[in-house]
Every structure is written in C-alpha cells, then in structure tokens.
Design a protein around this motif. Structure first.
Motif, PDB file in Angstrom:
ATOM      1  N   TYR A   3      -1.112  -5.206 -11.008  1.00 58.80           N
ATOM      2  CA  TYR A   3      -1.933  -5.431  -9.811  1.00 58.80           C
ATOM      3  C   TYR A   3      -1.619  -4.394  -8.730  1.00 58.80           C
ATOM      4  O   TYR A   3      -2.472  -4.066  -7.897  1.00 58.80           O
ATOM      5  CB  TYR A   3      -1.715  -6.848  -9.262  1.00 58.80           C
ATOM      6  N   GLY A   4      -0.407  -3.859  -8.750  1.00 57.27           N
ATOM      7  CA  GLY A   4      -0.067  -2.824  -7.778  1.00 57.27           C
ATOM      8  C   GLY A   4      -0.974  -1.611  -7.872  1.00 57.27           C
ATOM      9  O   GLY A   4      -1.113  -0.853  -6.905  1.00 57.27           O
ATOM     10  N   THR A   5      -1.625  -1.400  -9.031  1.00 50.86           N
ATOM     11  CA  THR A   5      -2.603  -0.314  -9.147  1.00 50.86           C
ATOM     12  C   THR A   5      -3.883  -0.666  -8.397  1.00 50.86           C
ATOM     13  O   THR A   5      -4.545   0.218  -7.848  1.00 50.86           O
ATOM     14  CB  THR A   5      -2.931  -0.001 -10.617  1.00 50.86           C
ATOM     15  N   TRP A   6      -4.241  -1.941  -8.390  1.00 58.16           N
ATOM     16  CA  TRP A   6      -5.396  -2.414  -7.616  1.00 58.16           C
ATOM     17  C   TRP A   6      -5.124  -2.195  -6.133  1.00 58.16           C
ATOM     18  O   TRP A   6      -5.980  -1.690  -5.395  1.00 58.16           O
ATOM     19  CB  TRP A   6      -5.617  -3.891  -7.933  1.00 58.16           C
ATOM     20  N   LEU A   7      -3.913  -2.548  -5.699  1.00 53.53           N
ATOM     21  CA  LEU A   7      -3.514  -2.342  -4.305  1.00 53.53           C
ATOM     22  C   LEU A   7      -3.522  -0.855  -3.967  1.00 53.53           C
ATOM     23  O   LEU A   7      -4.008  -0.462  -2.893  1.00 53.53           O
ATOM     24  CB  LEU A   7      -2.122  -2.950  -4.084  1.00 53.53           C
ATOM     25  N   GLY A   8      -2.999  -0.024  -4.847  1.00 53.44           N
ATOM     26  CA  GLY A   8      -2.997   1.407  -4.590  1.00 53.44           C
ATOM     27  C   GLY A   8      -4.395   1.980  -4.496  1.00 53.44           C
ATOM     28  O   GLY A   8      -4.687   2.811  -3.622  1.00 53.44           O
ATOM     29  N   ALA A   9      -5.285   1.528  -5.394  1.00 52.36           N
ATOM     30  CA  ALA A   9      -6.666   2.012  -5.362  1.00 52.36           C
ATOM     31  C   ALA A   9      -7.372   1.550  -4.089  1.00 52.36           C
ATOM     32  O   ALA A   9      -8.196   2.292  -3.522  1.00 52.36           O
ATOM     33  CB  ALA A   9      -7.418   1.514  -6.595  1.00 52.36           C
ATOM     34  N   TRP A  10      -7.069   0.344  -3.637  1.00 53.22           N
ATOM     35  CA  TRP A  10      -7.669  -0.164  -2.392  1.00 53.22           C
ATOM     36  C   TRP A  10      -7.228   0.718  -1.225  1.00 53.22           C
ATOM     37  O   TRP A  10      -8.045   1.126  -0.389  1.00 53.22           O
ATOM     38  CB  TRP A  10      -7.239  -1.616  -2.169  1.00 53.22           C
ATOM     39  N   TYR A  11      -5.923   1.022  -1.183  1.00 56.27           N
ATOM     40  CA  TYR A  11      -5.413   1.888  -0.114  1.00 56.27           C
ATOM     41  C   TYR A  11      -6.084   3.259  -0.176  1.00 56.27           C
ATOM     42  O   TYR A  11      -6.528   3.797   0.856  1.00 56.27           O
ATOM     43  CB  TYR A  11      -3.891   2.048  -0.239  1.00 56.27           C
ATOM     44  N   ALA A  12      -6.149   3.838  -1.367  1.00 54.36           N
ATOM     45  CA  ALA A  12      -6.729   5.171  -1.505  1.00 54.36           C
ATOM     46  C   ALA A  12      -8.203   5.188  -1.136  1.00 54.36           C
ATOM     47  O   ALA A  12      -8.720   6.211  -0.674  1.00 54.36           O
ATOM     48  CB  ALA A  12      -6.529   5.674  -2.930  1.00 54.36           C
ATOM     49  N   SER A  13      -8.896   4.072  -1.334  1.00 53.76           N
ATOM     50  CA  SER A  13     -10.313   3.988  -0.971  1.00 53.76           C
ATOM     51  C   SER A  13     -10.498   3.845   0.530  1.00 53.76           C
ATOM     52  O   SER A  13     -11.500   4.305   1.084  1.00 53.76           O
ATOM     53  CB  SER A  13     -10.960   2.814  -1.708  1.00 53.76           C
ATOM     54  N   LEU A  14      -9.533   3.200   1.189  1.00 51.54           N
ATOM     55  CA  LEU A  14      -9.592   3.056   2.645  1.00 51.54           C
ATOM     56  C   LEU A  14      -9.108   4.308   3.363  1.00 51.54           C
ATOM     57  O   LEU A  14      -9.674   4.728   4.374  1.00 51.54           O
ATOM     58  CB  LEU A  14      -8.722   1.875   3.106  1.00 51.54           C
ATOM     59  N   PHE A  15      -8.037   4.901   2.854  1.00 50.08           N
ATOM     60  CA  PHE A  15      -7.364   6.006   3.547  1.00 50.08           C
ATOM     61  C   PHE A  15      -7.164   7.210   2.616  1.00 50.08           C
ATOM     62  O   PHE A  15      -6.037   7.647   2.384  1.00 50.08           O
ATOM     63  CB  PHE A  15      -5.995   5.543   4.056  1.00 50.08           C
ATOM     64  N   PRO A  16      -8.214   7.755   2.065  1.00 51.68           N
ATOM     65  CA  PRO A  16      -8.029   8.854   1.093  1.00 51.68           C
ATOM     66  C   PRO A  16      -7.286  10.049   1.680  1.00 51.68           C
ATOM     67  O   PRO A  16      -6.550  10.731   0.962  1.00 51.68           O
ATOM     68  CB  PRO A  16      -9.463   9.220   0.688  1.00 51.68           C
ATOM     69  N   GLU A  17      -7.474  10.293   2.969  1.00 55.81           N
ATOM     70  CA  GLU A  17      -6.826  11.453   3.591  1.00 55.81           C
ATOM     71  C   GLU A  17      -5.322  11.246   3.783  1.00 55.81           C
ATOM     72  O   GLU A  17      -4.598  12.211   4.077  1.00 55.81           O
ATOM     73  CB  GLU A  17      -7.487  11.748   4.941  1.00 55.81           C
ATOM     74  N   LYS A  18      -4.846  10.036   3.574  1.00 52.03           N
ATOM     75  CA  LYS A  18      -3.426   9.736   3.791  1.00 52.03           C
ATOM     76  C   LYS A  18      -2.671   9.546   2.474  1.00 52.03           C
ATOM     77  O   LYS A  18      -1.517   9.127   2.485  1.00 52.03           O
ATOM     78  CB  LYS A  18      -3.281   8.494   4.659  1.00 52.03           C
TER      79      LYS A  18
END
Length: 611
Positions: free
Chosen positions: A253-268
């Motif tokens: 599930y941590g990959t789901w969390l990581g993908a969510w973060y990357a979708s919200l903050f791709p520049e970070k």
C-alpha cells in the motif's frame, strides 16, 4: 488531539477545496480594497505547521513495542544517531481551524553529516501498518556491509548519506490513533466454500459490515484518515526535515501512498521506490481486495503445486500437479476455510514455501482425523486421534513438525466453528479500513457485491473467503477525498520493484500501472513471489535499487533479475560463500546479514497474517 469544534463535516474534494480557498482569498482582497484592512496577502493558515520547531529527543525504549535481542542490537548500532519527535499536522488540511493530529517520527541521522543528501522516508503498507520502526530498515539490512566489497561499500554509503525516517501515519501507531468500536456483538459468518453464499450468512456479513462502518462514523477523526491527508503529512515532514525533494521507499500500500504524493506534488519528488506496487489507476478496492484472490490462486497453481511435485518424498502431497490441486477441494469446507486463512499469511516470502506446503499436509491429516471420529465436535476424541495420526511415515522430525501445525489448525477450527466466542463490533486495523473506504468509491450495491464475490470464488476457490469480512465500505457513504490523476507523474523517473508471482499486490495490476508511466523504470524479479523485495541480498536487485537511491537512474526501461530458488533447489543466496574469483563478500558476516534481512521481510507481513 485537540478539536476546535465537534461538528463532523466531511472534507471537500480537492477541486472544491481549491475553489473555496480561492474564493476566500478573493474576498479578503476585496475587503482590503474597500479600506477594510491592509493590502498585504492574508496569512497562510498552514504556516504555523510548516515553521514549527521539531524537538528531536531520545526515543522511548518501548516505542516500538517489546524489546527483543534483534531490536537491542539495532538500538545499539543506531546509538546517538537515533532520535524521535512528535509533529503537529492539521486534522483537516483544507480547514486547519478544525484542530490538530500528532505524527510520531523516528530518524536515524546520516552516518556522515557532511555528505548528507537528504531524508529517506519509508512506509510499510497495509494500509494501516505502523512505519515508525522503518527508520531502522536499511540499518538492519546493511549495517554489516563489507567496505571492501563494491556492493557492501555502496550499501554503507547509503547509510552514511541519508537520514532514514520512519513515521506512524495518522490514525496508527504512536500517532493520533483511530479507534472504531461499539457494544453490539458480531454475528457469526461462515466463510467456508459450502456456507458463505447462504442468504442468512450474507445477511450476517452485511450486518457486521454496516455496524463496523457505523462504529467508525461515530469517531470524528474518521473522515480525515485517508491517503490524501497522509501524503500531505509527508510533504510537511519533508519541509520540516529541511529537504526540497521527498525521497521515499514504499512497500505494498505504501506504493499507493507514494503514487498519491507524486500525483499531488510531482515537482517535489526526488528518489522514489515503489516496491510491490498496487495499480493506482483504479480504485483501492479493486487494486487491493479484488485482485488478491486470483493472485494467491496463481501462486498455488504455478509455484507451490509444481514445487510439491518436484519433491514428492518431502511433502507427500502427490506425484502430479493435478493430485496436489485436488487436495483442497476434497477437504471438509470448514477445514478448507481455516487452511486458506493460514496460507494467506504464508504467501509473502519465498522462505515460507516449505511451511506453506506443510500446512496443506497438516490440513489433509486433520481432515482425515475429523472424518475418522464418530463426532467431530468431540474434542477429546479428536485430540486423541490427532496425537496418533501419522503425517510422515519415514521422517520422524517432519512428522512432529507437521503434527504441530495440525494442532494449530485444529485450535483455529475449534475457535471458528465449534466454540466461537462472542465479540463486540470492533474494527481491527481501523486506520486501514478508513483509508480503504475514504480513498476511492467501493461497491455499495449488495447484489453487485455478492456477484463480485461469486466471481472471485470461481477464480480463486482457495482464497476468496477473506472478502467476507472486508465489506464495511459498502456502508460507508462514499470517499471523503478525491484521488488525484496519476497523469502528473507520468514522466517522473520513479523506480518500481516487482516479483513475478507477488500474491499480495497482484503483478497484473503492477504491470498495468507501470505501463501508464513512460518515465518510470522497473526492476522485475522472475520466478519469485517475494512481497517487499528490496533489500534482496543479491547481485542484481540490490545494486540497481541502491544506486538509484544514490542518484543513478537506470538507463533502460526494465531490468529483469533472476529470482532466488526455493529451499532445497539451489543456493539460497548469491552471498552464501566467498566468490570463487576471490572478490570479497558483500557482508562481513553473510549468515548474520541474511538472518537480519529475513527478519525484515517477515516484518512486511501484517501481524494478523503472520504464521
């Protein structure tokens, strides 16, 4: 936790939040223009969180639970580098006035501060698992690295250049916890192949799901336990740790969390490893729950049954794959259900393959015993017969081991079917339930839900039963957030790691998501089913992932690495002995290193499923 108000309002979807914030800013500007204030921008309500002073203090020695020899060793290795803190985050990121939650954070400081490249955050998955102790994950795996070996030196460099950071996600662990419970009693649910589809049983299933949802809805914290909030919490931690980019390793599930973060903050996004990935391009219900039964069935059909056939004298389950596959359907339905419950926890790690097949042998023997006694409910008669049952006629040691497993299966059989104890409605892993139900839509039509489970029962007769206790989302009322589109992360060079037969995060879903991200890279391990791959203790996966974390993105889209053999079928690890060419081994103590890595792999299995 402090609440500014007890009013329970569901968080707005992201688009509505943005619109509301924009309107508020415009209103403030208009008032200022009319002489109602100065012309400066309105204060940022999140600024107090972003500028808070983090007090890093010595960690409480019990913060990770009971002390063990392994934990004592890690604690000693970490020394003064290990510190803990409590961080404030807004309960509702769209309305900070609602109050705070507290996030527990553990940091293992970079071994060489002058070379620090940033912090590396970890999440172990679940959803609902506590990631606080994952600050010690790579110390656990790499502390014994041999500086004279290229790979060992690379691993030690990783420990020297990163702060390793674990945290308890909101709702879990040492952070503000979510509890969902009520006085009503659970109703009995028959999850065996013979009984699950009966109308009364389905009614009991839905009663339990509805009452669980109601219990969670009574807690005002519930709407704010979701992946969107946790992703924003991670961004808060990134800033407080002094980093411009988030470096991250997420499992399951941590990959789901990581993908969510990357979708919200791709520049970070900095270095991001998604190990054993969910398909983020669908709902969490489909990606996590509906994909597991067929993946677990495939593991049995394509890995475990052939393994048993290759060693008929060891496992005594049959000389052909057809014979092995025929065992489960011949068992009593209740024995099938208990066996499937145990096997679901043994499909995470390659080193459990022998135990997996041993449980099938034990269930076969238990079923023989239950059919041999006049009354299967006669506990004394069953125990006597079980003590006399021969599980392996030519290997006394294995006979004893399999009998011990049969006793465990029998105790579970009794507690499930013969002497069930009344239990209150309580959501075990409430944080995980809230995330599944708050993140994305779920099936709410009960007829459709039943049809879905029937289809999974046909695809995966060994494993579908677990869905019978996971239907609270049908009564939840819908998600509390809107999942961002992964389009923003399409070109990011994130690194996927996946095994071919992963049965917890279906490789089909991982393949589908990887195909949507042309900028991503992947390390793909064939012939293995390890869930949570890195570190793998090999000369293919580990050098690639470690180099990636140190800034080297693989040039090719996908690298295929050979999986390790199952027990008894070859060298257990590439590092077992010093290479013939005289190059030094990766670890100063290879045997101890493998034991530490294996213990880490075990920690990836949710506690409720550990054998």
């Amino acid at each position: 936790m402090h609440h500014a108000t007890e009013e329970r309002t569901m968080p707005l979807p992201t688009s509505q939040r943005t619109a509301r914030l924009a309107a508020a800013v415009a209103l403030a500007a208009g008032l200022a223009a009319c002489g109602g204030g100065n012309s400066s921008s309105p204060p940022d309500p999140l600024q107090p969180y972003r500028t808070q002073a983090v007090q890093w203090t010595e960690c409480d020695t019990s913060i990770l639970g009971p002390r063990s020899p392994k934990l004592e060793t890690l604690w000693a290795l970490a020394g003064e580098r290990l510190r803990c803190a409590m961080v404030r985050a807004p309960l509702d990121w769209s309305n900070p006035a609602r109050g705070d939650v507290t996030l527990a954070v553990m940091r293992l400081a970079a071994g060489t501060p002058s070379k620090r490249r940033g912090a590396l955050l970890f999440n172990p998955g679940g959803p609902g698992e506590d990631g606080l102790g994952y600050a010690l994950t790579l110390l656990n795996a790499f502390a014994l690295g041999n500086p004279d070996s290229p790979l060992g030196a690379q691993q030690l460099r990783l420990l020297a250049e990163y702060d390793m950071v674990g945290f308890s996600p909101r709702g879990m662990g040492a952070s503000t916890q979510l509890h969902c419970a009520t006085n009503e009693l659970k109703r009995f649910v028959d999850y065996s192949p013979a009984g699950w589809d009966a109308p009364d049983n389905l009614a009991n299933t839905h009663y339990n799901g509805r009452k669980t949802a109601e219990a969670c809805q009574k807690n005002p914290l519930t709407p704010y336990i979701n992946t969107d909030a946790t992703a924003r919490d991670m961004d808060l931690l990134r800033g407080l740790l002094g980093d411009d980019k988030l470096n991250y390793v997420g499992y399951s599930y941590g990959t789901w969390l990581g993908a969510w973060y990357a979708s919200l903050f791709p520049e970070k996004v900095g270095r991001m490893v998604l190990d054993s990935a969910l398909d983020f391009d669908t709902t969490i219900e489909k990606s996590l729950l509906h994909s597991q039964p067929p993946a677990r069935q495939r593991l049995f059909d394509e890995v475990m049954a052939p393994y048993a056939v290759r060693h008929p004298d060891v496992f005594r389950l049959g000389a052909t794959e057809a014979e092995v596959r025929a065992i489960m359907p011949r068992l009593h339905p209740r024995v099938q259900a208990v066996l499937a419950e145990f096997l679901s926890g043994l499909g995470y790690r390659r080193v459990d393959a022998m135990a997996y097949l041993g449980h099938i042998a034990a269930a076969q023997g238990l079923d023989t015993v239950l059919q041999s006694v006049p009354d299967a409910a006669d506990d004394s008669a069953v125990r006597h017969a079980l003590a006399q049952q021969v599980f392996h006629p030519t290997n006394p040691s294995q006979d004893t081991q399999v009998r011990a497993v049969a006793w465990r299966l029998y105790e579970k059989y009794r507690s499930n079917w013969l002497v069930p104890q009344p239990q209150n409605i309580e959501a075990n892993g409430a944080g995980g339930i809230a995330i599944r139900c708050n993140d994305t839509p779920a099936i709410t039509d009960l007829a459709q839900w039943t049809t879905t489970v029937r289809g999974l029962a046909q695809q995966a007769p060994m494993y579908f039963g677990g869905l019978m206790v996971l239907n609270a989302c049908a009564f939840w009322g819908g998600p509390s957030v809107s999942k961002p589109s992964p389009a923003a992360m399409r070109q990011l060079p994130v690194l996927f790691v996946q095994t071919q037969y992963d049965a917890a995060t279906n490789t089909d879903g991982a393949n589908a998501f990887f195909a949507q991200l042309p900028g991503a890279r992947r390390v793909y391990v064939t012939r293995d089913f390890q869930h949570g791959v890195y570190p793998y203790d090999d000369s293919c996966v580990d050098p690639l992932v470690t180099a990636y974390l140190l800034g080297e993105t693989p040039a090719q889209r996908e690298t295929v690495c050979p999986g390790k053999p199952l027990e008894g079928e070859g060298e257990a690890t590439a590092q077992k002995a010093q290479p013939a060419d005289g190059t030094p081994p990766t670890y100063t103590d290879p045997e101890k290193a493998r034991a530490l890595i294996d213990e880490f792999k075990r920690s990836l299995v949710p506690p409720s499923l550990r054998p």
